[in-house]
Design a protein around this motif. Structure first.
Motif, short mmCIF file in Angstrom:
data_model
loop_
_atom_site.label_atom_id
_atom_site.label_comp_id
_atom_site.label_asym_id
_atom_site.label_seq_id
_atom_site.Cartn_x
_atom_site.Cartn_y
_atom_site.Cartn_z
N LEU A 74 -17.71 8.01 -3.75
CA LEU A 74 -16.08 7.65 -4.15
C LEU A 74 -16.18 6.18 -4.21
O LEU A 74 -15.40 5.72 -5.45
N GLN A 75 -16.66 5.45 -3.81
CA GLN A 75 -16.65 3.80 -3.89
C GLN A 75 -17.43 3.52 -5.15
O GLN A 75 -16.80 2.71 -5.83
N SER A 76 -18.37 4.00 -5.20
CA SER A 76 -19.33 3.48 -6.29
C SER A 76 -18.58 3.85 -7.86
O SER A 76 -18.71 3.29 -8.82
N ALA A 77 -18.05 5.06 -7.87
CA ALA A 77 -17.47 5.67 -9.10
C ALA A 77 -16.30 4.95 -9.21
O ALA A 77 -16.16 4.35 -10.38
N LYS A 96 -14.79 -5.27 -6.41
CA LYS A 96 -15.12 -5.10 -5.12
C LYS A 96 -14.16 -5.35 -4.10
O LYS A 96 -14.30 -4.55 -3.16
N THR A 97 -13.15 -6.13 -4.32
CA THR A 97 -12.10 -6.20 -3.37
C THR A 97 -11.51 -5.07 -3.28
O THR A 97 -10.93 -4.71 -2.22
N ILE A 98 -11.02 -4.15 -4.45
CA ILE A 98 -10.09 -3.07 -4.57
C ILE A 98 -11.09 -1.84 -3.54
O ILE A 98 -10.38 -1.21 -2.65
N VAL A 99 -12.37 -1.93 -3.71
CA VAL A 99 -13.11 -0.58 -3.04
C VAL A 99 -13.79 -1.01 -1.54
O VAL A 99 -14.56 -0.11 -1.20
N TYR A 100 -13.62 -2.44 -1.30
CA TYR A 100 -14.41 -2.80 -0.04
C TYR A 100 -14.29 -1.84 1.25
O TYR A 100 -15.20 -1.91 1.97
N PRO A 101 -13.26 -1.45 1.59
CA PRO A 101 -13.25 -0.47 2.68
C PRO A 101 -14.20 0.62 2.75
O PRO A 101 -14.68 0.97 3.87
N LEU A 102 -14.18 1.12 1.66
CA LEU A 102 -15.27 2.10 1.32
C LEU A 102 -16.53 1.74 1.75
O LEU A 102 -17.53 2.72 2.09
N ASP A 103 -16.99 0.71 1.48
CA ASP A 103 -18.23 0.10 1.72
C ASP A 103 -18.71 0.02 2.84
O ASP A 103 -19.75 0.19 3.35
N VAL A 104 -17.70 -0.71 3.77
CA VAL A 104 -17.82 -0.79 5.21
C VAL A 104 -17.91 0.66 5.82
O VAL A 104 -18.80 0.69 6.55
N LEU A 164 -16.30 -9.45 3.97
CA LEU A 164 -15.91 -9.49 2.55
C LEU A 164 -16.39 -10.79 1.77
O LEU A 164 -16.67 -10.74 0.59
N SER A 165 -16.62 -11.82 2.58
CA SER A 165 -16.77 -13.21 1.90
C SER A 165 -18.27 -13.40 1.38
O SER A 165 -18.40 -13.34 0.09
N PRO A 166 -19.38 -13.03 2.16
CA PRO A 166 -20.59 -12.84 1.34
C PRO A 166 -20.69 -11.77 0.41
O PRO A 166 -21.27 -11.72 -0.64
N SER A 167 -19.89 -10.38 0.71
CA SER A 167 -19.85 -9.44 -0.46
C SER A 167 -19.23 -9.67 -1.63
O SER A 167 -19.77 -9.40 -2.71
N LEU A 168 -18.20 -10.84 -1.72
CA LEU A 168 -17.62 -11.08 -2.94
C LEU A 168 -18.41 -12.13 -3.59
O LEU A 168 -18.56 -11.89 -4.89
N ILE A 169 -19.06 -13.04 -2.81
CA ILE A 169 -20.18 -13.80 -3.51
C ILE A 169 -21.13 -13.22 -4.17
O ILE A 169 -21.45 -13.35 -5.65
N LYS A 170 -21.72 -12.26 -3.52
CA LYS A 170 -22.60 -11.22 -4.10
C LYS A 170 -22.30 -10.62 -5.19
O LYS A 170 -22.87 -10.39 -6.56
N ALA A 171 -21.12 -10.02 -4.98
CA ALA A 171 -20.34 -9.13 -6.18
C ALA A 171 -20.24 -9.79 -7.24
O ALA A 171 -20.72 -9.42 -8.65
N GLY A 172 -19.91 -10.93 -7.13
CA GLY A 172 -19.55 -11.92 -8.34
C GLY A 172 -20.89 -12.17 -9.02
O GLY A 172 -20.83 -12.08 -10.50
N PHE A 173 -21.57 -12.74 -8.58
CA PHE A 173 -23.05 -13.27 -9.06
C PHE A 173 -23.86 -12.09 -9.45
O PHE A 173 -24.44 -12.07 -10.70
N THR A 174 -23.73 -10.90 -8.54
CA THR A 174 -24.64 -9.99 -9.03
C THR A 174 -24.04 -9.11 -10.46
O THR A 174 -25.02 -9.07 -11.22
#
Length: 320
Positions: A182-185, A234-242, A288-298
């Motif tokens: 669900l998150q990835s899609a 990433k911000t929109i789907v982040y709760p599903l990642d957790v 969320l902070s490292p995740s957004l940094i990672k998501a942006g650069f990745t």
């Protein structure tokens, strides 16, 4: 995406898309793995991520990096890199191949690819779903390796796979698959939709480059568009990642002594409920902070390298 594959010769095949996707995925994983380690550690901690909390093991990005370095060594920031490489390579290979095939299917002709945001969203959803199905076992194995401390229970990727099969069965490789799918899609759909939108504003198109300067500026535009798209999606789907990460480790809880309070749940909805009950809404956004940094650069690296690798390999494939 803004990559105009309609100018490619008929010899441009699945090999070109899959190779470009695999190469970009592997390099991106190597560079961004430390952000992934931090994100997973934050997500699995029940205690608040606060400098003022005496019970929290991890309090901030800087403090966590120092703590991991002191307790586990510099290499710990790249824990789970090998399964992560398998994950990123297979994911990138499948994602871009399915995306381009789906885009061609939904377009009027091969020379007039549909560049609307809604179509890119649908293509992103389908490509991310397919990529998740293929690569998911590597994600579970990677999470197990990253979650353990220096007193390792698992020595390597192979030991994780064998141990999981013997003690938990084959279905353990797809633990937490539904929230992940669900998150990835959704993330894939929003990612390509946002990238298509941001790219239109910056007019990125690898097929229109005429000079080295044009190519350089186009890469910068692709990178910036990818960065913004990655952060937004990433911000929109982040709760599903957790919730995904917490579900993946339910049978691994006993081995996480020293990380703080143990989190127990049964399935996606229960995981969300328990998190909200014990940690409030902020619990669904831990890391969320490292995740957004990672998501942006990745995302920026992933998309830019894909488009540039595609452009580099295209003449070779066409002349083959």
């Amino acid at each position: 995406m803004t990559l105009d594959i309609s100018n490619a010769e008929k010899k441009t095949t699945w090999l070109l898309h899959s190779t470009a996707g695999a190469c970009s995925g592997a390099f991106t994983r190597l560079v961004c793995q430390p952000f992934d380690v931090l994100k997973i550690r934050f997500q699995l901690q029940v205690e608040p991520l606060s400098r003022n909390s005496n019970n929290s093991k991890y309090k901030s990005i800087y403090q966590s990096i120092n703590l991991i370095y002191k307790e586990e060594g510099f290499k710990a920031l790249w824990k789970g890199l090998l399964p992560g490489q398998f994950l990123s390579t297979t994911y990138g290979l499948t994602q871009f191949l399915v995306f381009q095939k789906t885009l061609a299917f939904l377009s009027i002709t091969e020379k007039e690819l549909n560049q609307t945001s809604s179509v890119h969203f649908l293509c992103g959803v389908s490509s991310a779903a397919a990529a998740t199905l293929v690569s998911y076992p590597f994600d579970v194995v990677r999470t197990r390796l990253v979650a353990q401390k220096s007193n390792q229970i698992y020595a390597n990727m192979r030991s994780v796979a064998i141990s999981m099969y013997k003690t938990e069965g084959i279905f353990a490789y797809y633990r937490g698959f539904f929230p992940t799918l669900l998150q990835s899609a959704l993330q894939g759909g929003f990612l390509f939709m946002f990238y298509n939108t941001f790219s239109k504003f910056s007019s990125t198109n690898t097929s229109t480059n005429t000079t080295i300067h044009d190519n350089h500026m186009n890469s910068v535009k692709q990178f910036s568009s990818g960065f913004m798209a990655g952060v937004a999606a990433k911000t929109i789907v982040y709760p599903l990642d957790v919730t995904k990460k917490r579900i993946q480790l339910q049978d691994f809880i006993h081995s996480r002594d020293g990380f703080g309070k143990k989190f127990m749940c049964n399935g996606l909805l229960d995981c969300i409920y328990v998190t909200l009950r014990e940690e409030s809404i902020s619990g669904l956004f831990k890391g969320l902070s490292p995740s957004l940094i990672k998501a942006g650069f990745t995302t920026a690296l992933h998309l830019t390298l894909y488009e540039q690798t595609f452009k580099l390999l295209q003449p070779l494939v066409n002349n083959y």
